[in-house]
Design a protein around this motif. Structure first.
Motif, short mmCIF file in Angstrom:
data_model
loop_
_atom_site.label_atom_id
_atom_site.label_comp_id
_atom_site.label_asym_id
_atom_site.label_seq_id
_atom_site.Cartn_x
_atom_site.Cartn_y
_atom_site.Cartn_z
N CYS A 102 -16.23 -26.69 -16.61
CA CYS A 102 -16.84 -27.73 -17.46
C CYS A 102 -18.05 -28.33 -16.76
O CYS A 102 -19.12 -28.50 -17.37
CB CYS A 102 -15.84 -28.85 -17.74
N LEU A 103 -17.89 -28.66 -15.49
CA LEU A 103 -18.98 -29.25 -14.73
C LEU A 103 -20.14 -28.26 -14.55
O LEU A 103 -21.31 -28.65 -14.55
CB LEU A 103 -18.47 -29.72 -13.37
N ALA A 104 -19.80 -26.98 -14.41
CA ALA A 104 -20.85 -25.95 -14.31
C ALA A 104 -21.65 -25.87 -15.61
O ALA A 104 -22.88 -25.72 -15.58
CB ALA A 104 -20.22 -24.60 -13.98
N GLU A 105 -20.96 -25.97 -16.75
CA GLU A 105 -21.66 -25.99 -18.03
C GLU A 105 -22.61 -27.19 -18.10
O GLU A 105 -23.76 -27.07 -18.55
CB GLU A 105 -20.67 -26.05 -19.18
N GLN A 106 -22.14 -28.35 -17.68
CA GLN A 106 -22.97 -29.55 -17.71
C GLN A 106 -24.20 -29.38 -16.81
O GLN A 106 -25.32 -29.75 -17.19
CB GLN A 106 -22.16 -30.77 -17.26
N THR A 162 -10.79 -21.72 -20.80
CA THR A 162 -9.93 -22.65 -20.08
C THR A 162 -10.53 -24.05 -20.00
O THR A 162 -9.87 -24.99 -19.55
CB THR A 162 -9.66 -22.10 -18.67
N VAL A 163 -11.77 -24.22 -20.43
CA VAL A 163 -12.40 -25.54 -20.37
C VAL A 163 -11.80 -26.51 -21.39
O VAL A 163 -12.00 -27.72 -21.29
CB VAL A 163 -13.93 -25.46 -20.60
N TYR A 164 -11.05 -26.01 -22.37
CA TYR A 164 -10.53 -26.88 -23.42
C TYR A 164 -9.25 -27.59 -22.98
O TYR A 164 -8.43 -27.04 -22.24
CB TYR A 164 -10.23 -26.06 -24.68
N ARG A 165 -9.10 -28.81 -23.49
CA ARG A 165 -7.85 -29.54 -23.26
C ARG A 165 -6.72 -28.86 -24.04
O ARG A 165 -6.95 -28.19 -25.04
CB ARG A 165 -7.97 -30.99 -23.74
N LYS A 166 -5.50 -29.11 -23.58
CA LYS A 166 -4.34 -28.60 -24.31
C LYS A 166 -4.27 -29.26 -25.68
O LYS A 166 -4.51 -30.46 -25.82
CB LYS A 166 -3.05 -28.87 -23.54
N THR A 167 -3.94 -28.46 -26.68
CA THR A 167 -3.86 -28.99 -28.04
C THR A 167 -2.87 -28.17 -28.84
O THR A 167 -2.67 -26.98 -28.55
CB THR A 167 -5.24 -28.96 -28.73
N THR A 168 -2.28 -28.80 -29.83
CA THR A 168 -1.39 -28.07 -30.73
C THR A 168 -2.14 -27.52 -31.92
O THR A 168 -1.58 -26.78 -32.73
CB THR A 168 -0.26 -28.99 -31.22
N GLU A 216 -15.19 -24.16 -30.80
CA GLU A 216 -16.13 -24.69 -29.82
C GLU A 216 -16.28 -26.21 -29.88
O GLU A 216 -16.86 -26.81 -28.95
CB GLU A 216 -17.51 -24.03 -30.01
N ARG A 217 -15.80 -26.83 -30.94
CA ARG A 217 -15.93 -28.29 -31.07
C ARG A 217 -14.75 -29.03 -30.46
O ARG A 217 -14.74 -30.28 -30.42
CB ARG A 217 -16.04 -28.66 -32.55
N ALA A 218 -13.76 -28.33 -29.96
CA ALA A 218 -12.55 -28.97 -29.42
C ALA A 218 -12.87 -29.74 -28.14
O ALA A 218 -13.81 -29.41 -27.41
CB ALA A 218 -11.50 -27.91 -29.14
N PRO A 219 -12.10 -30.79 -27.85
CA PRO A 219 -12.33 -31.60 -26.64
C PRO A 219 -12.17 -30.77 -25.36
O PRO A 219 -11.30 -29.90 -25.27
CB PRO A 219 -11.26 -32.68 -26.72
N LEU A 220 -13.03 -31.10 -24.38
CA LEU A 220 -12.99 -30.40 -23.10
C LEU A 220 -12.20 -31.21 -22.08
O LEU A 220 -11.93 -32.40 -22.26
CB LEU A 220 -14.42 -30.18 -22.59
#
Length: 314
Positions: A137-141, A102-108, A114-118
């Motif tokens: 996302c912040l927890a990963e950082q 769920t950390v990934y932005r919506k995308t078509t 794993e390289r997709a924008p967060l």
């Protein structure tokens, strides 16, 4: 020499399955730390009771040992990570953070690797879950900062939709409940929504592949089966498993939203993740979807039988 592994969480769902699978392995010294609301009481598991949000309880409840790995199933915010790693005594060789796809932005562009924008902020359209993905996302950082500061190897795991034993989220049980009640299963039309899963036992095995494995240090992995499914495919699989026709009700996505029907998966968008990075690394073969669904249904029916017996004994 036995690997000493500390599990944060471990009482529910994927954490519990991870612990159960650990007990099938040789040379594992297993500890769990959680609030103790659902004790495991398993031979071979040392339980430590405390609240991860209380620094003094992290320090006092968890012994100062040499931990080969810490597997964290319940870090939902950066503070969770910082409080744990900043107060854990002893030494840690590897920290495995269970994040989420769920950390990934919506995308078509599907599947999402794993390289997709967060995410760069909360998602208000998700209501009470608006902050879930962004907090992860912040927890990963925070994990990257803390592990670099402390000299700990970090492995981040981002599972897709998890299903299987002990699942407390209303995912596959939505279908099982309706099947058991002989009620029609709603299928969104035109049926374009697709998604993929990770079988909870496969997830446990993949985590064990990562533990104390230098090839996973500093890496991030999606955990996702290559089986891409839809509502129609789930119904088809249930028919194959039960040998019976499954009653369905096909409705447009707009009608489902208008009726506020609580379907468990997306009805008008794809959520397909690419898990091949870790699959290739270990030559991992996933449990076929219909097999995992069959085992999930067997477990569900067993639980319902036990509930019925317990109710009858009252």
């Amino acid at each position: 020499m036995a690997k000493r592994v500390l599990v944060i969480g471990g009482s529910y769902f994927s954490g519990r399955v991870f612990v159960e699978e650990a007990l099938k392995r040789a040379n594992i010294e297993l500890h769990v730390f959680n609030r103790g609301k659902l004790p495991l009481s398993m031979d071979g598991v040392t339980e430590h009771v405390g609240d991860r949000e209380r620094p003094e309880q992290v320090r006092d409840a968890i012994p100062a040992l040499e931990w080969d790995a810490v597997v964290d199933f319940c870090a939902y915010t950066p503070v969770h990570v910082e409080t744990l790693l900043g107060n854990l005594r002893g030494t840690v060789g590897q920290y495995l953070l269970i994040s989420t796809a769920t950390v990934y932005r919506k995308t078509t562009q599907q599947p999402v690797d794993e390289r997709a924008p967060l995410l760069d902020g909360p998602q208000p359209e998700l209501g009470e879950y608006a902050s879930y993905g962004y907090d992860k996302c912040l927890a990963e950082q925070a994990a990257r900062r803390e592990c670099e500061r402390l000299g700990i190897a970090l492995t981040v795991l981002r599972p897709a939709i998890i299903y299987g034993y002990y699942n407390y989220a209303p995912r596959e049980t939505y279908f099982f409940d309706r099947l058991r009640a002989r009620e029609p299963i709603v299928i969104p039309e035109p049926g374009a929504s697709r998604f993929n899963f990770i079988w909870v036992v496969d997830m446990a095995h993949m985590l064990w592949c990562c533990i104390d494995e230098p090839r996973t240090f500093g890496e991030t992995f999606n955990l996702a089966s290559g089986d891409v499914v839809s509502y129609a495919r789930i119904v088809e699989a249930l028919g194959e498993i039960t040998g019976k026709a499954v009653d369905t009700l096909r409705l447009p996505a707009e009608e489902i939203a208008h009726r506020n029907l609580p379907l468990p998966f997306p009805i008008d968008e794809d959520l397909v993740y690419d898990g091949t990075k870790i699959d290739r690394l270990f030559g991992f073969e996933h449990t076929p979807f219909h097999v995992g669904l069959r085992e999930s249904l067997k477990y569900y029916l067993m639980v319902k039988r036990r509930e019925a017996v317990a109710a009858g004994a009252q």
